[in-house]
Write an enzyme that holds these catalytic residues in place. Structure first.
Site, PDB file in Angstrom:
ATOM      1  N   GLY A  29       0.865  -1.341  -0.358  1.00 30.95           N
ATOM      2  CA  GLY A  29      -0.077  -0.097  -0.502  1.00 30.95           C
ATOM      3  C   GLY A  29       0.616   1.082   0.001  1.00 30.95           C
ATOM      4  CG  ASN A  30       1.786   3.153  -2.685  1.00 27.96           C
ATOM      5  OD1 ASN A  30       0.792   4.063  -3.474  1.00 27.96           O
ATOM      6  ND2 ASN A  30       2.134   1.758  -2.831  1.00 27.96           N
ATOM      7  CD  GLU A  78       2.264  -0.924  -5.964  1.00 30.79           C
ATOM      8  OE1 GLU A  78       1.334  -1.501  -7.167  1.00 30.79           O
ATOM      9  OE2 GLU A  78       2.360  -0.494  -4.943  1.00 30.79           O
ATOM     10  CG  HIS A  99      -2.689  -4.616  -2.301  1.00 31.50           C
ATOM     11  ND1 HIS A  99      -1.435  -5.330  -1.921  1.00 31.50           N
ATOM     12  CD2 HIS A  99      -2.548  -3.772  -3.515  1.00 31.50           C
ATOM     13  CE1 HIS A  99      -0.370  -4.446  -2.704  1.00 31.50           C
ATOM     14  NE2 HIS A  99      -1.176  -3.488  -3.657  1.00 31.50           N
ATOM     15  CG  HIS A 160      -1.999  -4.553  -7.961  1.00 26.35           C
ATOM     16  ND1 HIS A 160      -1.019  -3.454  -8.649  1.00 26.35           N
ATOM     17  CD2 HIS A 160      -1.858  -4.152  -6.952  1.00 26.35           C
ATOM     18  CE1 HIS A 160      -0.290  -2.843  -7.835  1.00 26.35           C
ATOM     19  NE2 HIS A 160      -0.827  -3.403  -6.629  1.00 26.35           N
TER      20      HIS A 160
HETATM   21 ZN   LIG Z   1       0.071  -2.441  -4.993  1.00 26.59          ZN
END
Ligand SMILES: [Zn+2]
Length: 269
Positions: A29-30, A78, A99, A160
């Protein structure tokens, strides 16, 4: 003047919420926040988003190049998809990628979230399309997301996860929570014999309510060409109307005004 430290703390808090709700595993995650036209704060790669402190947070420019990062931290690879969203949607101030279990399951099964099953999801999200699969860290994901970015504030990423964006960090996060809740309800109701969908006219009424609220962001309620012809919106075109090249122009203001007047009359508002 933006208080960067305050925003870094908020990013850490949102990271905790994402982690604690099981929307990410491991270091996944971001999160990013736009603080000026060429400065963006973002989470680093390789750390759990549930255990960050402000000094973890990095700063990048609009091309994703590092402007500031403490030793041992570098932005996620990402970040490219975040920067693409900022570039193509000047109204966006924050992007969240996670996700979440159910939304990601739909993204893996190749099923977009298009069934209108509850008012909140219809108002907040409309429907949620799937951007086609791309290899993480390449430009494939930004390119795939780009196809939908003008028409939606939430997209699933094939095989994804999910990506949400909005005019504030909290709102971008809330959209992620809404996507996951919608996906979970859709999954569960499918196990119970299949959802009873809202009718076309019920969906249209919800879309009108959304317009009356003047909610920010992009939403099929404002964009779907079906609306222009007085037909039901994207819920009936599989969430992929953007890729069919039909959504480029918004419904005419005149038409929106007319429908709004009609709905207000019908609802007795
Ligand atoms: Zn991802």
């Amino acid at each position: 003047m933006v208080n960067e430290f305050e925003i870094k703390k908020q990013i850490c808090d949102i990271g905790k919420r994402i982690y604690n709700r099981g929307m990410v595993a491991n270091n996944d995650g971001n999160i990013s926040v736009k603080i000026s036209d060429n400065e963006f704060l973002c989470t680093p790669t390789g750390v759990s988003k549930g255990f960050m402190t402000p000094e973890f947070i990095c700063k990048v420019d609009r091309d994703g190049k590092v402007l500031q990062a403490n030793a041992g931290f570098k932005p996620s690879s990402e970040i490219k998809m975040h920067m693409r969203v900022y570039k193509e949607r000047p109204d966006v101030k924050s992007v969240v990628h996670a996700h979440p279990m159910y939304a990601t399951a739909f993204a893996i099964a190749g099923i977009p979230l298009t069934q209108p099953i509850m008012p909140e999801a219809v108002i907040a999200l409309g429907c949620v399309p799937i951007a086609k699969y791309g290899t993480p860290s390449t430009n494939e994901i930004p390119d795939a997301v780009s196809e939908y970015v003008q028409y939606f504030d939430a997209v699933l990423l094939e095989n994804h996860g999910a990506l949400t964006f909005s005019d504030s960090l909290l709102s971008a996060y809330n959209k992620m929570e809404s996507v996951e809740f919608y996906a979970q309800l859709l999954y569960l109701s499918r196990q119970l014999g299949g959802p009873k969908e809202l009718s076309d006219s019920q969906v249209q009424r919800l879309y009108e309510i959304r317009r009356q609220f003047g909610m920010t962001g992009k939403h099929p309620a404002n964009l779907c060409p079906n609306n222009k012809e007085g037909k039901p919106s994207c819920h009936n075109c599989g969430g992929s109307c953007a890729s069919k090249g039909g959504c480029a122009s918004g419904a005419s203001e005149e038409l929106v005004k007319n429908i709004t007047a009609k709905v207000i009359k019908e609802l007795g508002l």
